[in-house]
Design a protein around this motif. Structure first.
Motif, PDB file in Angstrom:
ATOM      1  N   PRO A 194      -3.840  -4.229  -3.977  1.00 19.92           N
ATOM      2  CA  PRO A 194      -2.598  -4.761  -3.404  1.00 19.92           C
ATOM      3  C   PRO A 194      -2.695  -6.233  -3.013  1.00 19.92           C
ATOM      4  N   GLN A 224       2.286   1.610  -3.417  1.00 27.46           N
ATOM      5  CA  GLN A 224       1.271   2.084  -4.359  1.00 27.46           C
ATOM      6  C   GLN A 224       1.095   3.597  -4.231  1.00 27.46           C
ATOM      7  N   GLU A 240       0.833  -1.203   0.000  1.00 28.90           N
ATOM      8  CA  GLU A 240       0.000   0.000   0.000  1.00 28.90           C
ATOM      9  C   GLU A 240       0.869   1.255   0.000  1.00 28.90           C
ATOM     10  N   LEU A 283       3.014   1.020  -7.841  1.00 28.18           N
ATOM     11  CA  LEU A 283       1.900   0.227  -8.349  1.00 28.18           C
ATOM     12  C   LEU A 283       0.834   1.169  -8.887  1.00 28.18           C
TER      13      LEU A 283
END
Length: 206
Positions: A151, A140, A137, A145
């Protein structure tokens, strides 16, 4: 009685006892991982683990509280190893390749996961903790990401990619035409994993 005889019969000191205990624990953990990965949790016998370790089976109860405690201890040892592999300062593609290298160097943990997933009822096994997604996370949020990726799904996909050479060696031979233990396959696959993970950032990635 000579002084040499007295010295040979003396009781071990605290430091020696500690080293002996650590050695016994280490032998039991290694033996248990081999037995669990070969036979699964249900099929592994305490006596076989002790025999493989070369120690009295009573030490399993003494050090770990029994078979389930030994199983959990293997999990804790993996978490310690994982903390060394999953360096938050490294880019995600480098971390995934470090997981792959670890899996290829020591296949027993992956084999144990395969046993657990395919042959055993979770209700008969010690419970496992849910995977921590906080690092993915964070990555990201930092742009490693794409924002539309889950995730949890990314984590599962990366686990599968890392485990594939151990879990599906026949598929590796069919698809790559190479043995999964060969340096040629391992280098080629590691480089492709790097590229795949980099693409997870989306088209805006550098």
């Amino acid at each position: 009685m000579t002084d040499a005889t007295r010295r040979s019969r003396r009781s071990p000191g605290p430091g020696e006892r500690k080293l002996d205990a650590e050695r016994s624990r280490h032998l039991l953990l290694d033996a248990a991982l081999q037995e669990f990965s070969a036979k699964g949790y249900a099929g592994a016998r305490v006596q076989d683990i002790a025999d493989r370790a070369g120690v009295n089976k009573q030490l399993i109860n003494y050090y770990f509280g029994g078979k389930e405690g030994l199983y959990h201890a293997i999990g804790r040892r993996w978490l310690e190893r994982e903390a060394e592999i999953n360096d938050p300062a490294l880019p995600l593609d480098a971390v995934v390749v470090r997981y792959l290298r670890n899996t290829l160097d020591d296949t027993l943990g992956t084999r144990l996961d395969i046993w657990r997933g395919l042959t055993e009822d979770d209700g008969e096994l010690p419970p496992i903790e849910r995977e921590d997604l906080s690092d993915l996370e964070r990555r990201q949020a930092a742009g490693e990401l794409a924002g539309d990726l889950d995730p949890a799904a990314v984590m599962l996909a990366m686990m599968a990619m890392v485990a594939a050479p151990v879990a599906m060696p026949l598929a590796v031979r069919r698809v790559f035409g190479l043995d999964p233990s060969s340096p040629e396959f391992q280098e080629r696959y590691a480089e492709q994993l790097r590229r795949i993970v980099r693409h997870l950032a989306g088209p805006a990635a550098d």
